[in-house]
Design a protein around this motif. Structure first.
Motif, PDB file in Angstrom:
ATOM      1  N   ASN A 132       0.827  -1.210   0.000  1.00 55.33           N
ATOM      2  CA  ASN A 132       0.000   0.000   0.000  1.00 55.33           C
ATOM      3  C   ASN A 132       0.860   1.259   0.000  1.00 55.33           C
ATOM      4  N   MET A 133       1.995   1.228   0.684  1.00 49.38           N
ATOM      5  CA  MET A 133       2.894   2.374   0.680  1.00 49.38           C
ATOM      6  C   MET A 133       3.426   2.615  -0.737  1.00 49.38           C
ATOM      7  N   ILE A 134       3.821   1.551  -1.417  1.00 46.41           N
ATOM      8  CA  ILE A 134       4.382   1.679  -2.767  1.00 46.41           C
ATOM      9  C   ILE A 134       3.316   2.177  -3.744  1.00 46.41           C
ATOM     10  N   VAL A 135       2.114   1.618  -3.665  1.00 45.37           N
ATOM     11  CA  VAL A 135       1.032   2.063  -4.549  1.00 45.37           C
ATOM     12  C   VAL A 135       0.664   3.509  -4.242  1.00 45.37           C
ATOM     13  N   GLY A 136       0.656   3.894  -2.977  1.00 44.13           N
ATOM     14  CA  GLY A 136       0.279   5.250  -2.577  1.00 44.13           C
ATOM     15  C   GLY A 136       1.223   6.314  -3.099  1.00 44.13           C
ATOM     16  N   VAL A 137       2.535   6.085  -3.002  1.00 40.72           N
ATOM     17  CA  VAL A 137       3.471   7.111  -3.449  1.00 40.72           C
ATOM     18  C   VAL A 137       3.610   7.142  -4.968  1.00 40.72           C
ATOM     19  N   SER A 138       3.164   6.092  -5.659  1.00 34.46           N
ATOM     20  CA  SER A 138       3.267   6.100  -7.116  1.00 34.46           C
ATOM     21  C   SER A 138       1.959   6.514  -7.796  1.00 34.46           C
ATOM     22  N   GLU A 139       0.794   6.145  -7.222  1.00 35.94           N
ATOM     23  CA  GLU A 139      -0.482   6.425  -7.882  1.00 35.94           C
ATOM     24  C   GLU A 139      -1.444   7.264  -7.049  1.00 35.94           C
ATOM     25  N   GLN A 140      -1.374   7.254  -5.770  1.00 35.76           N
ATOM     26  CA  GLN A 140      -2.275   7.877  -4.792  1.00 35.76           C
ATOM     27  C   GLN A 140      -3.584   7.100  -4.670  1.00 35.76           C
TER      28      GLN A 140
END
Length: 179
Positions: A74-82
């Motif tokens: 979720n951290m990786i998806v959040g910083v790349s796509e929001q």
């Protein structure tokens, strides 16, 4: 081993992941997020994947294995796509407005409701009744959306309140008149 925990996490090209001991830092175009792994878990980074590993095989460790794998993903998806949530105000006279770093809601009370917007969250109001909330942190996004919704949760008789987009309120029949 946890079924979810043993899945590898793909890292996009525009995301930078740093693993120093138990600290995990993920940096992307929408922000930077930090998390701390428990002592029973480890993190192995290959070229473009991350794998969460366990040091012992107890029931609690298996649960943490899947949880922290999902949190890091979720951290990786959040910083790349929001992440994004949309709230819809349903009711006569219900309106929303963004002024500076606060959200002003008119929800049928005798006073407007003013909610401070955290720094990591961006809020946009469309057509006075649709609120779009975006953030790279999924947890804080959900908490902020729940805080807004708690002012007028949907009620089953008239269907009024603050709803998540796509949410269906099961309607109840009101009182029946005298016969």
């Amino acid at each position: 081993m946890s079924r979810i925990g043993k899945l590898p996490i793909g890292i996009p090209k525009d995301v930078d992941v740093n693993c120093t001991g138990a600290e995990v830092t993920v940096k992307g175009k929408f922000g930077t997020l930090n998390n701390t792994l428990p002592d029973v878990l480890g993190l192995e980074q290959n070229d473009s994947t991350l794998v969460v590993s366990v040091k012992d095989n107890t029931r609690k460790t298996k649960a943490l294995h899947g949880l922290y794998r999902t949190l890091i993903d979720n951290m990786i998806v959040g910083v790349s796509e929001q992440f994004q949530k949309t709230l819809v105000l349903v009711g006569v006279g219900y309106r929303a407005n963004v002024q500076g770093n606060s959200l002003t809601l008119n929800l049928g009370y005798s006073h407007p409701v003013i909610i401070e917007i955290p720094d990591i969250i961006s809020v946009e109001v469309v057509q006075n009744t649709t609120i779009t909330i975006k953030s790279c942190d999924k947890e804080k996004l959900g908490l902020f959306a729940a805080q807004i919704r708690s002012w007028r949760p949907p009620e089953p008789y008239k269907g009024k309140g603050i709803l998540y987009q796509g949410e269906v309120v099961l309607r109840k029949a009101g009182k029946s008149g005298k016969k």
